[in-house]
Design a protein around this motif. Structure first.
Motif, short mmCIF file in Angstrom:
data_model
loop_
_atom_site.label_atom_id
_atom_site.label_comp_id
_atom_site.label_asym_id
_atom_site.label_seq_id
_atom_site.Cartn_x
_atom_site.Cartn_y
_atom_site.Cartn_z
N ARG A 1 0.87 -1.19 0.00
CA ARG A 1 0.00 0.00 0.00
C ARG A 1 0.89 1.23 0.00
N LEU A 2 0.67 2.09 -0.97
CA LEU A 2 1.44 3.32 -1.09
C LEU A 2 0.47 4.49 -1.21
N PRO A 3 0.84 5.65 -0.67
CA PRO A 3 -0.03 6.83 -0.77
C PRO A 3 -0.27 7.25 -2.22
N GLN B 1 6.05 -1.36 -10.52
CA GLN B 1 6.44 -0.96 -9.18
C GLN B 1 7.96 -0.96 -9.09
N GLY B 2 8.51 -0.10 -8.24
CA GLY B 2 9.95 -0.05 -8.07
C GLY B 2 10.34 0.74 -6.85
N ARG C 1 9.70 4.70 -2.81
CA ARG C 1 9.09 3.44 -3.28
C ARG C 1 7.83 3.88 -4.02
N TYR C 2 7.56 3.29 -5.18
CA TYR C 2 6.52 3.84 -6.04
C TYR C 2 5.83 2.78 -6.89
N ARG C 3 4.66 3.16 -7.38
CA ARG C 3 3.89 2.30 -8.28
C ARG C 3 3.23 3.19 -9.33
N LEU C 4 3.24 2.73 -10.57
CA LEU C 4 2.60 3.44 -11.67
C LEU C 4 1.69 2.44 -12.38
N SER D 1 -0.48 7.26 -10.15
CA SER D 1 0.78 7.14 -9.41
C SER D 1 0.54 7.06 -7.91
N HIS D 2 1.30 6.19 -7.26
CA HIS D 2 1.34 6.06 -5.81
C HIS D 2 2.81 6.04 -5.41
#
Length: 147
Positions: free
Chosen positions: A3-5, A79-80, A86-89, A102-103
């Protein structure tokens, strides 16, 4: 999936077929991200390298991104991480548009500075929108050539 913001979402209307958009998406990602290998090295990204043939399948990589979920013609999640984030697209292909959501998290004081430089400056927004326009143009051109 971690879980990412939530950061933001951008979209472009496209009149191209789903197949053309998916093909353009994987092409532009491969071209854009592989061209930014020097930047990925600077940030010490994980993953660091690209899969030799990137088609958007789970487990395949681009510098700074790994495909963690894919439903061709519908959704692609990358994700990477690197030393500051730390991020997700996630790309969503709807009936008539392509969306990029984007998170990310930016831990520590260096992460806060990185967030200000990338998100706060508007750079992330400009790059994401440009990428979406490139994908749309390539998809429309592909559809026209196929007609």
């Amino acid at each position: 999936m971690e879980r990412l913001p939530y950061i933001d979402e951008h979209a472009v209307a496209t009149g191209a077929s789903r197949d053309a958009v998916w093909s353009a998406l994987t092409y532009v990602l491969r071209d854009t991200m592989t061209g930014a290998l020097w930047f990925a090295r600077l940030l010490d990204t994980d993953p660091a390298r690209a899969t030799s043939t990137f088609e958007g399948r789970p487990g395949e990589t681009l510098p700074g991104f790994r495909v963690v979920d894919a439903e061709p013609g519908h959704r692609l999640t990358l994700q990477g991480r690197h030393r500051f984030s730390r991020y997700r697209l996630t790309f969503f292909l709807d009936e008539d548009r392509l969306r990029a959501q984007s998170h990310a998290t930016f831990p520590g004081p260096h992460g806060k500075l990185y967030r200000a430089a990338v998100i706060g400056s508007g750079g992330h927004r400009m790059l994401t929108r440009r990428m979406l326009r490139q994908i749309d143009k390539r998809a429309r051109d592909t559809d026209r050539e196929g007609s």
